[in-house]
Design an enzyme around this catalytic site. Structure first.
Site, short mmCIF file in Angstrom:
data_model
loop_
_atom_site.label_atom_id
_atom_site.label_comp_id
_atom_site.label_asym_id
_atom_site.label_seq_id
_atom_site.Cartn_x
_atom_site.Cartn_y
_atom_site.Cartn_z
N THR A 1 40.03 39.34 3.83
CA THR A 1 40.86 38.84 4.92
C THR A 1 40.09 38.91 6.22
OG1 THR A 1 42.95 39.09 6.12
CG2 THR A 1 41.92 41.12 5.35
N ALA B 1 42.94 40.86 11.35
CA ALA B 1 42.76 42.28 11.70
C ALA B 1 43.98 43.13 11.36
CB ALA B 1 42.42 42.40 13.18
N GLY B 2 45.18 42.58 11.60
CA GLY B 2 46.40 43.32 11.30
C GLY B 2 46.57 43.56 9.82
N LYS B 3 46.29 42.52 9.04
CA LYS B 3 46.41 42.63 7.58
C LYS B 3 45.37 43.61 7.04
CE LYS B 3 47.52 38.85 5.46
NZ LYS B 3 47.49 37.53 4.76
N ASP C 1 39.95 27.60 1.54
CA ASP C 1 41.08 26.70 1.75
C ASP C 1 42.25 27.15 0.89
OD1 ASP C 1 39.78 25.05 3.57
OD2 ASP C 1 38.91 23.82 1.96
N ASP D 1 48.30 37.01 -0.11
CA ASP D 1 48.88 35.89 0.61
C ASP D 1 50.33 36.26 0.84
OD1 ASP D 1 48.54 33.30 1.83
OD2 ASP D 1 49.97 32.57 0.35
N GLY E 1 51.82 38.84 13.61
CA GLY E 1 52.51 37.71 12.99
C GLY E 1 53.96 37.63 13.40
N TYR E 2 54.82 37.51 12.39
CA TYR E 2 56.26 37.37 12.64
C TYR E 2 56.96 38.73 12.79
CZ TYR E 2 55.70 32.52 11.08
OH TYR E 2 55.30 31.21 10.95
#
Length: 213
Positions: free
Chosen positions: A7, A10-12, A40, A69, A154-155
């Protein structure tokens, strides 16, 4: 086990490293290995995209690799943004624009119809190509405005989970209505979609590795 985290988020990466290191693994990021490939994400499911990322970075690193994901699935939007969460606004990785679009789409949706869930598919792959994929979910609802805190990405400022963690494993109702972004790392890891997927993987990994020998 030394594992490459596939990944560039950075947060993940922080969450994957925190959870996997607590399970006893050594985590090295693709960036730390000098890998700049961005696969992709052409899959139509979380599982398919996780496998695409894991396979690509595993081949480049030569190490056992883990990729996830994930996305937010909103009931009132028929599951959107779903696998397109990271590029909901039309381009990839713009958290603020994604959040703005979600708030706009949800502006007329009443409180009782704002149900949603975060979903993560985590894929662990060996250089032999053998792989294991686990799914985790976290139910909750979409807030009417950003509930920003000291954590999250993110959200996260828009998602209010039904529960929050107590310690590393226990749970309780999220009676304060705090967002993902307002939960401490331990409070989030114990209930999060990614935490749930990685906990499931921790259970299944020993048998998977035994069969892969």
């Amino acid at each position: 086990m030394k594992i490459c985290a596939a990944t560039g988020n950075a947060g993940k990466l922080r969450e994957l490293r925190r959870i996997l290191e607590a399970q006893g693994h050594e985590v090295v990021s693709q960036k730390e290995l000098g890998i700049t490939i961005e696969p992709d994400e052409t899959g139509t499911t979380f599982e398919a995209n996780a496998l695409i990322k894991a396979e690509t970075i595993c081949k480049a690193s030569g190490l056992p690799t883990i990729a996830d994901d994930s996305g937010l699935c909103v009931d009132a939007l028929d599951g959107a943004p779903g696998v397109y969460s990271a590029r909901y606004c039309g381009h990839h990785g713009d958290d603020e624009a994604n959040n703005d679009k979600l708030l706009e789409k949800m502006k007329d949706v009443p409180a009782g119809q704002r149900g949603a869930k975060f979903v993560a598919a985590v894929c662990f792959i060996l250089p032999t190509g053998q792989h294991l994929t686990c799914r985790g979910e976290c139910p909750g609802r979409v807030a009417f405005e950003r509930l920003a805190g000291d954590y999250g990405f993110g959200y996260d400022p828009l998602f209010i989970p039904d529960e929050c963690g107590v310690g590393r494993t226990d749970k309780r109702p999220n009676s304060e209505g705090r967002s993902y972004a307002q939960l401490t790392p331990d409070e989030k890891d114990a209930i999060s979609h990614r935490g749930n997927a990685l906990a499931e993987m921790e259970k299944k990994l020993p048998e998977f590795l035994k069969k892969a020998e």
